[in-house]
Design a protein around this motif. Structure first.
Motif, PDB file in Angstrom:
ATOM      1  N   HIS A 134     -64.736  22.418   3.488  1.00  0.00           N
ATOM      2  CA  HIS A 134     -65.868  22.968   2.750  1.00  0.00           C
ATOM      3  C   HIS A 134     -66.055  24.463   2.976  1.00  0.00           C
ATOM      4  O   HIS A 134     -66.600  25.157   2.106  1.00  0.00           O
ATOM      5  CB  HIS A 134     -67.139  22.198   3.105  1.00  0.00           C
ATOM      6  N   THR A 135     -65.604  25.000   4.101  1.00  0.00           N
ATOM      7  CA  THR A 135     -65.695  26.457   4.292  1.00  0.00           C
ATOM      8  C   THR A 135     -64.773  27.180   3.312  1.00  0.00           C
ATOM      9  O   THR A 135     -65.111  28.260   2.807  1.00  0.00           O
ATOM     10  CB  THR A 135     -65.334  26.847   5.737  1.00  0.00           C
ATOM     11  N   PHE A 136     -63.617  26.608   3.024  1.00  0.00           N
ATOM     12  CA  PHE A 136     -62.710  27.195   2.046  1.00  0.00           C
ATOM     13  C   PHE A 136     -63.243  26.988   0.632  1.00  0.00           C
ATOM     14  O   PHE A 136     -63.097  27.855  -0.228  1.00  0.00           O
ATOM     15  CB  PHE A 136     -61.314  26.580   2.185  1.00  0.00           C
ATOM     16  N   TRP A 137     -63.854  25.832   0.401  1.00  0.00           N
ATOM     17  CA  TRP A 137     -64.392  25.517  -0.914  1.00  0.00           C
ATOM     18  C   TRP A 137     -65.518  26.499  -1.292  1.00  0.00           C
ATOM     19  O   TRP A 137     -65.619  26.931  -2.453  1.00  0.00           O
ATOM     20  CB  TRP A 137     -64.913  24.085  -0.918  1.00  0.00           C
ATOM     21  N   LYS A 138     -66.364  26.860  -0.329  1.00  0.00           N
ATOM     22  CA  LYS A 138     -67.469  27.781  -0.607  1.00  0.00           C
ATOM     23  C   LYS A 138     -66.970  29.153  -1.041  1.00  0.00           C
ATOM     24  O   LYS A 138     -67.652  29.857  -1.791  1.00  0.00           O
ATOM     25  CB  LYS A 138     -68.349  27.926   0.641  1.00  0.00           C
ATOM     26  N   ARG A 139     -65.783  29.532  -0.567  1.00  0.00           N
ATOM     27  CA  ARG A 139     -65.245  30.855  -0.904  1.00  0.00           C
ATOM     28  C   ARG A 139     -64.255  30.800  -2.068  1.00  0.00           C
ATOM     29  O   ARG A 139     -63.671  31.817  -2.447  1.00  0.00           O
ATOM     30  CB  ARG A 139     -64.557  31.465   0.323  1.00  0.00           C
ATOM     31  N   ALA A 140     -64.031  29.607  -2.616  1.00  0.00           N
ATOM     32  CA  ALA A 140     -63.025  29.433  -3.665  1.00  0.00           C
ATOM     33  C   ALA A 140     -63.372  30.231  -4.914  1.00  0.00           C
ATOM     34  O   ALA A 140     -64.538  30.540  -5.182  1.00  0.00           O
ATOM     35  CB  ALA A 140     -62.888  27.954  -4.010  1.00  0.00           C
ATOM     36  N   ARG A 141     -62.312  30.560  -5.680  1.00  0.00           N
ATOM     37  CA  ARG A 141     -62.481  31.322  -6.910  1.00  0.00           C
ATOM     38  C   ARG A 141     -61.734  30.633  -8.048  1.00  0.00           C
ATOM     39  O   ARG A 141     -60.675  30.041  -7.839  1.00  0.00           O
ATOM     40  CB  ARG A 141     -61.941  32.743  -6.740  1.00  0.00           C
ATOM     41  N   PRO A 142     -62.279  30.727  -9.257  1.00  0.00           N
ATOM     42  CA  PRO A 142     -61.572  30.125 -10.395  1.00  0.00           C
ATOM     43  C   PRO A 142     -60.312  30.915 -10.735  1.00  0.00           C
ATOM     44  O   PRO A 142     -60.293  32.149 -10.631  1.00  0.00           O
ATOM     45  CB  PRO A 142     -62.594  30.197 -11.526  1.00  0.00           C
ATOM     46  N   VAL A 143     -59.266  30.222 -11.117  1.00  0.00           N
ATOM     47  CA  VAL A 143     -58.015  30.846 -11.551  1.00  0.00           C
ATOM     48  C   VAL A 143     -57.694  30.310 -12.938  1.00  0.00           C
ATOM     49  O   VAL A 143     -57.562  29.103 -13.128  1.00  0.00           O
ATOM     50  CB  VAL A 143     -56.853  30.528 -10.584  1.00  0.00           C
ATOM     51  N   ARG A 144     -57.579  31.217 -13.911  1.00  0.00           N
ATOM     52  CA  ARG A 144     -57.281  30.818 -15.284  1.00  0.00           C
ATOM     53  C   ARG A 144     -55.769  30.796 -15.477  1.00  0.00           C
ATOM     54  O   ARG A 144     -55.109  31.830 -15.448  1.00  0.00           O
ATOM     55  CB  ARG A 144     -57.934  31.768 -16.287  1.00  0.00           C
ATOM     56  N   LEU A 145     -55.223  29.600 -15.671  1.00  0.00           N
ATOM     57  CA  LEU A 145     -53.786  29.442 -15.859  1.00  0.00           C
ATOM     58  C   LEU A 145     -53.398  29.495 -17.332  1.00  0.00           C
ATOM     59  O   LEU A 145     -52.253  29.799 -17.658  1.00  0.00           O
ATOM     60  CB  LEU A 145     -53.336  28.109 -15.251  1.00  0.00           C
ATOM     61  N   ALA A 146     -54.349  29.157 -18.200  1.00  0.00           N
ATOM     62  CA  ALA A 146     -54.164  29.221 -19.651  1.00  0.00           C
ATOM     63  C   ALA A 146     -55.555  29.187 -20.256  1.00  0.00           C
ATOM     64  O   ALA A 146     -56.559  29.034 -19.542  1.00  0.00           O
ATOM     65  CB  ALA A 146     -53.311  28.045 -20.140  1.00  0.00           C
ATOM     66  N   ASP A 147     -55.643  29.335 -21.571  1.00  0.00           N
ATOM     67  CA  ASP A 147     -56.956  29.354 -22.216  1.00  0.00           C
ATOM     68  C   ASP A 147     -57.761  28.106 -21.908  1.00  0.00           C
ATOM     69  O   ASP A 147     -58.991  28.167 -21.740  1.00  0.00           O
ATOM     70  CB  ASP A 147     -56.785  29.492 -23.734  1.00  0.00           C
ATOM     71  N   ASP A 148     -57.082  26.968 -21.810  1.00  0.00           N
ATOM     72  CA  ASP A 148     -57.768  25.701 -21.570  1.00  0.00           C
ATOM     73  C   ASP A 148     -57.439  25.116 -20.208  1.00  0.00           C
ATOM     74  O   ASP A 148     -57.594  23.913 -19.986  1.00  0.00           O
ATOM     75  CB  ASP A 148     -57.402  24.691 -22.661  1.00  0.00           C
ATOM     76  N   ALA A 149     -56.993  25.955 -19.298  1.00  0.00           N
ATOM     77  CA  ALA A 149     -56.603  25.465 -17.968  1.00  0.00           C
ATOM     78  C   ALA A 149     -57.155  26.388 -16.890  1.00  0.00           C
ATOM     79  O   ALA A 149     -56.593  27.460 -16.605  1.00  0.00           O
ATOM     80  CB  ALA A 149     -55.083  25.373 -17.853  1.00  0.00           C
ATOM     81  N   VAL A 150     -58.283  25.983 -16.302  1.00  0.00           N
ATOM     82  CA  VAL A 150     -58.913  26.737 -15.221  1.00  0.00           C
ATOM     83  C   VAL A 150     -59.071  25.808 -14.020  1.00  0.00           C
ATOM     84  O   VAL A 150     -59.541  24.676 -14.157  1.00  0.00           O
ATOM     85  CB  VAL A 150     -60.290  27.290 -15.629  1.00  0.00           C
ATOM     86  N   VAL A 151     -58.657  26.269 -12.850  1.00  0.00           N
ATOM     87  CA  VAL A 151     -58.768  25.470 -11.626  1.00  0.00           C
ATOM     88  C   VAL A 151     -59.380  26.329 -10.523  1.00  0.00           C
ATOM     89  O   VAL A 151     -59.448  27.551 -10.645  1.00  0.00           O
ATOM     90  CB  VAL A 151     -57.392  24.930 -11.172  1.00  0.00           C
ATOM     91  N   LYS A 152     -59.808  25.686  -9.469  1.00  0.00           N
ATOM     92  CA  LYS A 152     -60.332  26.409  -8.307  1.00  0.00           C
ATOM     93  C   LYS A 152     -59.173  26.716  -7.359  1.00  0.00           C
ATOM     94  O   LYS A 152     -58.359  25.841  -7.043  1.00  0.00           O
ATOM     95  CB  LYS A 152     -61.381  25.562  -7.579  1.00  0.00           C
ATOM     96  N   GLY A 153     -59.117  27.970  -6.887  1.00  0.00           N
ATOM     97  CA  GLY A 153     -58.108  28.381  -5.924  1.00  0.00           C
ATOM     98  C   GLY A 153     -58.747  29.080  -4.741  1.00  0.00           C
ATOM     99  O   GLY A 153     -59.953  29.347  -4.735  1.00  0.00           O
ATOM    100  N   PHE A 154     -57.940  29.400  -3.745  1.00  0.00           N
ATOM    101  CA  PHE A 154     -58.453  30.044  -2.541  1.00  0.00           C
ATOM    102  C   PHE A 154     -58.907  31.476  -2.817  1.00  0.00           C
ATOM    103  O   PHE A 154     -58.423  32.140  -3.739  1.00  0.00           O
ATOM    104  CB  PHE A 154     -57.366  30.096  -1.461  1.00  0.00           C
ATOM    105  N   SER A 155     -59.801  31.965  -1.973  1.00  0.00           N
ATOM    106  CA  SER A 155     -60.088  33.396  -1.960  1.00  0.00           C
ATOM    107  C   SER A 155     -58.840  34.117  -1.453  1.00  0.00           C
ATOM    108  O   SER A 155     -57.986  33.503  -0.787  1.00  0.00           O
ATOM    109  CB  SER A 155     -61.268  33.685  -1.023  1.00  0.00           C
TER     110      SER A 155
END
Length: 361
Positions: free
Chosen positions: A201-222
């Motif tokens: 959860h400490t990593f999750w709180k700092r996570a950032r969205p990463v846009r891989l395509a127009d319809d593909a967004v996931v959470k990634g590390f800071s």
């Protein structure tokens, strides 16, 4: 062209030294005669072929031989198609987990390629890695089965305490969909033998969205957490390919790192030597520039000898296909900040070896 020359050529193309200096060095190689098949084999062996091709195209410009340019374009199309499939599958899994209220962090693969390299086609991926809270594996298991996944062959037949112990020692569990796609689900970011925080959860709180395509967004590390994960991943894999160094180098060079923050986190998890080794490798092998205060804080003598050993090992592959046992242990011990960390790794290594022996038919 000798094997060492091919390695030097690939490393020169991947380096972050100023372009005029790189172009001059590459031109010297070209004038001396380049065995293009040999350097491509070397780049492929070190799992950096997309990066090598891009650098070569940029450095040679109009001097790039036409057949080679066509090969580069064809390779890039193939990698983009493959990584687009992986990205779409990651996004599908991410959406389902999000709907169920289960946090999930995407690791490496196209997420790392997009975040650190700026293009999902610059890092080949045949499978995907995600991280989840360790205590929510049962929920993740259920969701993935709903999405058509099943246990990977090596995990089938495991259940109960046997499966729990195996998952604990490895820190992950593999799922497959179809005949070719594998999803590695990490229940902790590093196995328990490493002094790396297991608090998702400490990593999750700092996570950032990463846009891989127009319809593909996931959470990634800071960026800071990504750097710490990558240097540990390099150590875990014995820095056996230039790609591990290139990943660290790209994250340092292209992302806005909060160096005080990453340093404080490294100290909190007893990972200053691990971070120092990763920065040593990126600085020495790929000419990554570091702020003076970062060099003064992390590039000390504590990992200098093991860094030299790793650099020699990378240059000597594939003649030296595996790092000798003594050097492997030296790497692990030299990157532990305390004696207790060394003891923890030794105990985990022994237990894992025993467990692997028990699992053999």
């Amino acid at each position: 062209m000798s094997d060492s020359d091919a390695y030097a050529f690939v490393r020169t193309c991947l380096s972050y030294r100023p372009d005029p200096a790189r172009r001059e060095a590459v031109q010297s190689f070209v004038e001396a005669g380049v065995d293009w098949e040999a350097v491509q084999r070397k780049a492929r062996y070190h799992r950096v072929l997309p990066l090598f091709f891009q650098a070569l195209e940029n450095l040679l410009g109009s001097k790039c031989p036409s057949p080679l340019c066509e090969q580069i374009q064809e390779h890039r199309r193939g990698v983009r198609i493959q990584n687009t499939f992986v990205a779409q599958e990651l996004a599908r899994v991410h959406r389902r987990f999000e709907e169920a209220g289960l946090p999930l962090l995407a690791m490496k693969g196209p997420v790392l390629a997009q975040a650190s390299y700026g293009d999902i086609a610059l890092r080949q991926s045949v499978d995907a890695d995600v991280a989840i809270p360790g205590d929510q594996f049962a929920d993740a298991d259920r969701l993935l089965r709903e999405l058509g996944y099943e246990y990977a062959p090596k995990r089938k037949g495991m259940s109960g305490g046997r499966a729990t112990l195996s998952r604990y020692l490895d820190g992950q569990w593999e799922f497959t969909r179809g005949r070719t796609f594998t999803l590695d689900v990490h229940t902790r970011l590093m196995p328990p033998g490493y002094s790396f925080s297991s608090d998702f959860h400490t990593f999750w709180k700092r996570a950032r969205p990463v846009r891989l395509a127009d319809d593909a967004v996931v959470k990634g590390f800071s960026p800071e957490d990504r750097l710490l994960v990558l240097v540990h991943h390099g150590i875990k894999n014995q820095w056996r390919a230039l790609r591990h160094v290139a990943d660290v180098a790209a994250t340092v060079q292209r992302e806005d790192i909060d160096w005080n923050g990453v340093g404080d986190r490294a100290e909190a998890m007893n990972a200053t030597r691990a971070l120092g080794l990763g920065l040593h490798m990126a600085h020495d092998l790929l000419d990554v520039g570091l702020p003076d205060h970062v060099e003064n804080r992390f590039l000390d003598n504590s990992t200098e000898n093991v860094s030299a050993s790793m650099k020699s090992y990378l240059q000597s592959r594939p003649q030296q296909s595996a790092l000798p046992l003594v050097d492997r242990m030296r790497l692990q011990m030299a990157t532990k900040d305390t004696v207790m960390d060394q003891v923890r790794y030794g105990m985990h290594s022994a237990l894992q070896h025993l467990w692997s022996s028990l699992l053999k038919p």
